[in-house]
Design a protein around this motif. Structure first.
Motif, PDB file in Angstrom:
ATOM      1  N   ILE A 166       6.474 -39.742 -11.787  1.00  0.00           N
ATOM      2  CA  ILE A 166       6.345 -38.543 -12.621  1.00  0.00           C
ATOM      3  C   ILE A 166       5.941 -38.958 -14.027  1.00  0.00           C
ATOM      4  N   LYS A 167       4.789 -38.480 -14.480  1.00  0.00           N
ATOM      5  CA  LYS A 167       4.291 -38.768 -15.822  1.00  0.00           C
ATOM      6  C   LYS A 167       3.216 -37.741 -16.160  1.00  0.00           C
ATOM      7  N   PRO A 168       2.830 -37.607 -17.436  1.00  0.00           N
ATOM      8  CA  PRO A 168       1.867 -36.562 -17.823  1.00  0.00           C
ATOM      9  C   PRO A 168       0.541 -36.626 -17.071  1.00  0.00           C
ATOM     10  N   GLY A 228      12.185 -36.243 -17.615  1.00  0.00           N
ATOM     11  CA  GLY A 228      12.706 -36.305 -18.980  1.00  0.00           C
ATOM     12  C   GLY A 228      11.834 -37.144 -19.893  1.00  0.00           C
ATOM     13  N   ALA A 229      11.354 -38.294 -19.393  1.00  0.00           N
ATOM     14  CA  ALA A 229      10.476 -39.152 -20.187  1.00  0.00           C
ATOM     15  C   ALA A 229       9.154 -38.458 -20.485  1.00  0.00           C
ATOM     16  N   THR A 230       8.674 -37.677 -19.524  1.00  0.00           N
ATOM     17  CA  THR A 230       7.447 -36.897 -19.738  1.00  0.00           C
ATOM     18  C   THR A 230       7.650 -35.885 -20.867  1.00  0.00           C
ATOM     19  N   HIS A 233       7.608 -37.579 -24.190  1.00  0.00           N
ATOM     20  CA  HIS A 233       6.237 -37.902 -24.600  1.00  0.00           C
ATOM     21  C   HIS A 233       5.550 -36.678 -25.206  1.00  0.00           C
ATOM     22  N   LEU A 234       5.726 -35.510 -24.562  1.00  0.00           N
ATOM     23  CA  LEU A 234       5.073 -34.297 -25.048  1.00  0.00           C
ATOM     24  C   LEU A 234       5.649 -33.842 -26.388  1.00  0.00           C
ATOM     25  N   PRO A 240       6.188 -43.400 -23.708  1.00  0.00           N
ATOM     26  CA  PRO A 240       7.385 -44.133 -23.291  1.00  0.00           C
ATOM     27  C   PRO A 240       7.075 -45.578 -22.889  1.00  0.00           C
ATOM     28  N   PHE A 241       5.868 -45.813 -22.370  1.00  0.00           N
ATOM     29  CA  PHE A 241       5.489 -47.181 -22.016  1.00  0.00           C
ATOM     30  C   PHE A 241       5.447 -48.060 -23.266  1.00  0.00           C
ATOM     31  N   GLN A 242       4.896 -47.504 -24.347  1.00  0.00           N
ATOM     32  CA  GLN A 242       4.832 -48.243 -25.613  1.00  0.00           C
ATOM     33  C   GLN A 242       6.238 -48.594 -26.101  1.00  0.00           C
ATOM     34  N   LEU A 243       7.152 -47.626 -26.045  1.00  0.00           N
ATOM     35  CA  LEU A 243       8.529 -47.884 -26.486  1.00  0.00           C
ATOM     36  C   LEU A 243       9.242 -48.846 -25.548  1.00  0.00           C
TER      37      LEU A 243
END
Length: 676
Positions: A166-168, A228-230, A233-234, A240-243
């Motif tokens: 699940i991601k944007p 939640g991570a998506t 990001h929005l 989230p990958f960068q963090l």
């Protein structure tokens, strides 16, 4: 052009008629499985194949997506694993494609040593690209995204499937209705309640939880972390990958420090629980999240068939209050005392109080003398009979229009427009000219001209009698979803996903002016009977009123909490009706912009509204698969028409008011006869 299917080809497009790729000398395939024509590359899968945009020649060249698996290293573990995942993805789509927010599997086959998976094309933009264009989302918008996606996750989890990615990028907002679609089930997996073996680490770092990245285990709670991570990001615009990389391959300790805007208490609590590192502390099901997002809202939607009337804050209703409603008022007052007398809570309390008063104002009397509140009205103003059900389009029927003489129905769907005899339901002709889906059709007041708008960004004008195309209007830079013709037949208005409204001279096709004001897609337009006022509704949740004479804005109506999907103006020009994704229909005073009342009864997005010719009845269609007829004088639901297997896309009355025609995503047109 012919697209080369060699996944390593650097320049895969070749001119028609070529047999060998001009770049890599690979033999070209004009049709996969003698059916699918590959148009261009959509994405590269890193040597294992590519994803292509294609046309299905068996479905009038409808767009579809083809995923190719062509691993370089035959017989290796990686090839075997890739083939397993590919087959599993096809199986998942086969099982889950019944959900309208998940792509449908069209075919799965092997050809020339490669595996191919063909699926439905979702015409829209993923949330990552949408974020890059708009730079951020509000708390309300993110909450709406959650409430749109959570039922999809519940659907797949109930069938024992975990998405695991699940991601944007894997969430697409569909252009025709704005609904979110979940794609890419290549990482999905069947699950059981107990998983003892360590699995293969899969997913996207930053979006996938620790149990999935470290141990290869995935549960419904794992997908909820990705959701939640998506949302994070929005809200923040930060990947989230960068963090995850910056924090030593781990999730951040305090995600709130990156927020750009304040969140509501409810949303902050939900995100905190979605993003818990420990799976035991996280939400375990989509239902739990939905419950926390909805039950705390201060004003819930009333039961079906019930009317909410606007009562000025200064007007104290002098009504006999029953114990249950009196208790509700007392609880509301206590709630306000507990949290303070801020302006926000005062306004909310007045809305709740007005809603309760409205419920009192419309109670019915049972035969036994007991009062029943909130019951659907028993008014039988009209009877209605289904006279014909037409199935002539290959796919969803997006709109219908009736000629002024009441003899012809025009319908749009696929890339075609079809004309039907209203009395016999027989097809008269089919008009072809658009290169993509036709979204909307309207007929001029003199009955001579048909106008259509399409995903190909164009408007086409047709001679209704002969079916000949007169001209094509080019000016919009995105899909055209809304059209209206002025009562004198001289002016055409179009609304587009390029966020603009354009006004055209219908006779010459000359563009008169462009109206700019909406900040998101314009999906509906209507012109008053005197030709003086234009109303438009869009995905920015607003209705705008414009002066047709000079194009100047008159006012903006802001009362909907979700997308405004349709607008209509009453025959007398006094009332504007609007439909919304918030499941309500609002009636407005067109002259003053004041909200008159809200009709509540549909259980899903209201997609269309239409006034009867005498202005006494309003028809509404919905994603809940029903049509409702409303008595506007009393604000009552008269009839509910069910039986459709998919969303109602449009409703319209015949000029004499004796016929109602509806279209649906179930590929049908239905003709209803009304009688006293």
């Amino acid at each position: 052009m012919i697209c080369c299917l060699n996944p390593d080809c650097q320049n895969p497009l070749n001119p028609n008629g070529k047999k060998i790729c001009q770049t890599c000398s690979t033999p070209l395939v004009s049709l996969l499985r003698n059916r699918f024509r590959v148009i261009r590359v959509l994405s590269d899968e890193g040597g294992f194949g590519r994803t292509y945009l294609s046309e299905d020649t068996d479905k009038l060249n409808e767009h579809c997506v083809i995923k190719q698996l062509a691993p370089k290293f035959q017989g290796t573990w990686s090839q075997k694993k890739a083939m397993e995942l590919f087959a599993e993805e096809a199986k998942r789509l086969q099982e889950l494609g019944e959900n309208p927010q998940i792509p449908t599997l069209l075919a799965y086959f092997e050809q020339d040593g490669c595996l191919y998976l063909v699926q439905q094309f979702i015409n829209g933009q993923n949330l990552l690209k949408e974020l890059q264009q708009r730079k951020g989302y509000s708390a309300k918008e993110v909450q709406a995204i959650l409430l749109d996606l959570l039922p999809i996750l519940k659907f797949i989890h109930d069938r024992g499937v975990i998405h695991r990615d699940i991601k944007p990028e894997n969430i697409i907002r569909r252009k025709n209705d704005g609904r979110l679609n979940l794609i890419d089930f290549g990482s999905s997996k069947q699950f059981t309640n107990i998983q003892n073996k360590v699995g293969t680490s899969i997913g996207s770092h930053g979006y996938s939880p620790i149990e999935q990245i470290r141990d290869g285990k995935a549960y419904p709670a794992s997908d909820l972390f990705g959701l939640g991570a998506t949302c994070f990001h929005l809200l923040t615009g930060i990947s989230p990958f960068q963090l995850w990389m910056e924090n030593g391959y781990a999730w951040v300790g305090n995600w709130r420090q990156y927020l750009r805007i304040p969140l509501t208490t409810e949303l902050e609590i939900v995100l905190e629980k979605l993003l818990k590192k420990d799976i035991q502390e996280r939400y375990q099901s989509a239902d739990e999240v939905i419950k926390d997002l909805t039950y705390k809202q201060p004003l819930a939607l009333p039961p079906a068939g019930q009317l909410t009337r606007k009562i000025p804050p200064t007007q104290a209703p002098d009504l006999p209050i029953k114990y249950t409603l009196l208790k509700s008022v007392v609880l509301v007052s206590a709630f306000i005392l507990l949290f303070g007398f801020s302006e926000t809570w005062y306004q909310q309390s007045r809305r709740i109080y007005a809603s309760l008063a409205a419920r009192l104002n419309q109670h019915n009397h049972r035969p036994d003398g007991e009062e029943a509140l909130g019951q659907p009205p028993k008014t039988a103003l009209r009877n209605i009979v289904l006279s014909h059900a037409i199935k002539g389009h290959e796919n969803s029927v997006s709109s219908v229009a009736i000629s002024p003489n009441g003899q012809i129905i025009a319908s749009s769907g696929d890339r075609t427009i079809k004309l039907w005899n209203l009395a016999t339901a027989k097809q008269i002709s089919s008009l072809n000219g658009h290169s993509q889906q036709v979204n909307i059709v309207v007929i001029s007041p003199d009955g001579k001209t048909l106008v259509s708008g399409s995903d190909d960004n164009t408007i086409k004008i047709w001679n209704l009698a002969t079916g000949q195309q007169i001209r094509t209007l080019i000016g919009h830079s995105d899909s055209v979803h809304a059209l209206a013709i002025s009562p004198d037949g001289r002016t055409l208005v179009s609304g587009s996903d390029d966020n603009t409204i354009k006004i055209w001279n219908l006779a010459t096709g000359r563009q008169i002016r462009t109206l700019v004001g909406h900040t998101f897609w314009v999906r509906s337009v209507a012109i008053s009977q005197d030709g003086a006022t234009l109303a438009s509704g869009g995905f920015d949740k607003t209705i705008k009123l414009w002066n047709m004479g000079n194009g100047n804005p008159i006012r903006t109506l802001m009362g909907n909490t979700q997308t405004v999907t349709a607008v209509a103006i009453s025959p007398d020009g006094n009332t504007l009706a609007s439909a919304s994704r918030d499941r309500t229909i609002k009636l407005w005073n067109l002259a003053t912009g004041e909200e008159i009342l809200t009709l509540v009864g549909h259980s899903n997005t209201v997609t269309s509204v239409a006034f009867s010719p005498d202005g006494t009845i309003l028809a509404s269609g919905s994603r809940d698969r029903t049509i409702k007829l409303w008595n506007l004088a009393k604000g009552e639901e008269i009839l509910k028409l069910a039986g459709r297997s998919n969303t109602i896309t449009s409703v319209t009355f015949s000029p004499d008011g004796k016929t109602l025609v509806s279209s649906s995503e179930d590929n049908t047109i239905k003709i209803w006869q009304l009688s006293q």
